[in-house]
Design an enzyme around this catalytic site. Structure first.
Site, PDB file in Angstrom:
ATOM      1  CB  SER A  86       0.189 -11.876  -2.408  1.00 48.53           C
ATOM      2  OG  SER A  86       1.509 -12.235  -2.061  1.00 48.53           O
ATOM      3  CG  LEU A  87      -3.137 -10.091  -5.055  1.00 45.94           C
ATOM      4  CD1 LEU A  87      -3.493 -10.286  -6.533  1.00 45.94           C
ATOM      5  CD2 LEU A  87      -3.137  -8.614  -4.702  1.00 45.94           C
ATOM      6  CB  CYS A  88      -5.503 -13.980   0.357  1.00 44.52           C
ATOM      7  SG  CYS A  88      -3.822 -14.454   0.798  1.00 44.52           S
ATOM      8  N   GLY A  89      -5.708 -10.461   1.516  1.00 45.93           N
ATOM      9  CA  GLY A  89      -5.837  -9.677   2.743  1.00 45.93           C
ATOM     10  C   GLY A  89      -4.731  -9.977   3.741  1.00 45.93           C
ATOM     11  CG  PHE A  91      -4.806 -16.371   4.544  1.00 44.02           C
ATOM     12  CD1 PHE A  91      -5.796 -17.074   5.212  1.00 44.02           C
ATOM     13  CD2 PHE A  91      -3.773 -17.100   3.966  1.00 44.02           C
ATOM     14  CE1 PHE A  91      -5.759 -18.460   5.303  1.00 44.02           C
ATOM     15  CE2 PHE A  91      -3.733 -18.475   4.042  1.00 44.02           C
ATOM     16  CZ  PHE A  91      -4.716 -19.157   4.715  1.00 44.02           C
TER      17      PHE A  91
END
Length: 323
Positions: A86-89, A91
């Protein structure tokens, strides 16, 4: 009003989070640069091969084959590209939402007739949650793009398509345009869409890992120039006057598999670069927000400290006057 100790603790907490997001942003930037180099090295060959194959199929009357003729759709395969973490907006959210929309479009043939090829842990988990049929585990590809697994997937899909077990194959992925722009794309893999060569977007910015306004303006300007050139050309001739040797079947049996392998590999590289770009932008935004929060907390801390000092001085002065 929070005490000085509480504010100080919160400042330390935000500062620690900022260090993590800043480090993740630098790691994503490094990975993005590597992904851009991979795309840049592969792109000229892939672009020219797709142009040759599609112009050849469009210009030669005898070139029609099982891979170019659409047929009634009874069973569909979706190759969906996501990330493992995770932690990719937005996406992964955007990819999963498009996958659900595509599945809803094929509601008439039944959910059991839609097979998912999940490239990435997020889409594999979502497919399992929705009760969709999946074909294999391709989680490692999302982190480490490799050519051979893409070739294996393409061969399997081609074999199923020839046998009639699958009537249509689509791929869902993010097309990497620049560090600040990743376009969610839905593309027909089989049957081969001959006419898509004319509308294909070839513009990319592979020279920068910065999501700046200037890079977006550059791409916009290039797109306007390309549209202006296209208007001046009016109609682009498709016939490149191909000389077929030794025969049509041999040429197509070599070109079509290579094209299929490259389409999947390009989509994988695009998705990988888009993931790193999205994570880089998300972590940069988180770092900027942490900086803004720290400024507010430090101001609040200084005001509270000054207020406490002033209060103590007043108590001291008041005690001296009373004495």
């Amino acid at each position: 009003m929070p005490s000085l100790k509480e504010i100080k603790t919160r400042i330390a907490s935000v500062n620690s989070t900022r260090k993590i997001t800043s480090a993740m942003k630098m790691v994503a930037s490094s990975k993005l640069h590597h992904a851009q180099v991979m795309i840049e090295n592969m792109l000229p060959y892939e672009t020219m091969l797709e142009h040759i194959l599609k112009t050849f199929l469009a210009s030669e009357a005898d070139a029609s084959n099982v891979f170019t003729i659409p047929r009634p759709v009874k069973r569909v395969a979706l190759v969906v590209f996501s990330s493992n973490s995770s932690l990719c907006g937005g996406f992964n959210t955007n990819v999963l939402k498009m996958m659900e929309n595509v599945i809803a479009e094929y509601e008439s043939i039944g959910k059991e007739n839609v097979v998912i090829y999940p490239v990435g842990r997020k889409v594999a988990e979502k497919a399992a949650k929705l009760g969709l049929a999946t074909a294999g585990n391709f989680v490692e590809l999302a982190d480490k793009p490799q050519v051979k697994p893409c070739i294996d997937i393409a061969r399997e899909l081609g074999s199923l398509y020839i046998k009639g077990e699958i009537d249509k194959v689509e791929i869902i992925y993010h097309h990497f345009k620049s560090a600040g722009s990743q376009i969610l794309t839905r593309k027909t893999f089989l049957p081969i869409d001959v006419h898509s060569e004319l509308q294909r977007d070839h513009e990319r910015d592979l020279t920068s890992i910065l999501a700046t306004k200037e890079s977006q303006e550059y791409l916009k300007k290039r797109e306007q120039e390309r549209q202006h050139e296209h208007k001046e050309e009016h109609v682009k001739p498709l016939n490149d006057n191909f000389i077929v040797e030794p025969d049509m079947h041999t040429v197509l049996s070599q070109l079509i598999p290579k094209y299929a392998h490259l389409v999947l590999y390009t989509a994988l590289l695009d998705s990988n670069a888009s993931e790193h770009a999205a994570r880089m932008v998300a972590m940069q935004t988180a770092t900027d927000n942490a900086d803004e929060l720290l400024r507010g907390l430090r101001l609040q801390y200084n005001k509270s400290r000054q207020q406490a000092i002033t209060s103590e001085l007043l108590d001291i002065v008041g005690g001296s006057v009373n004495n």
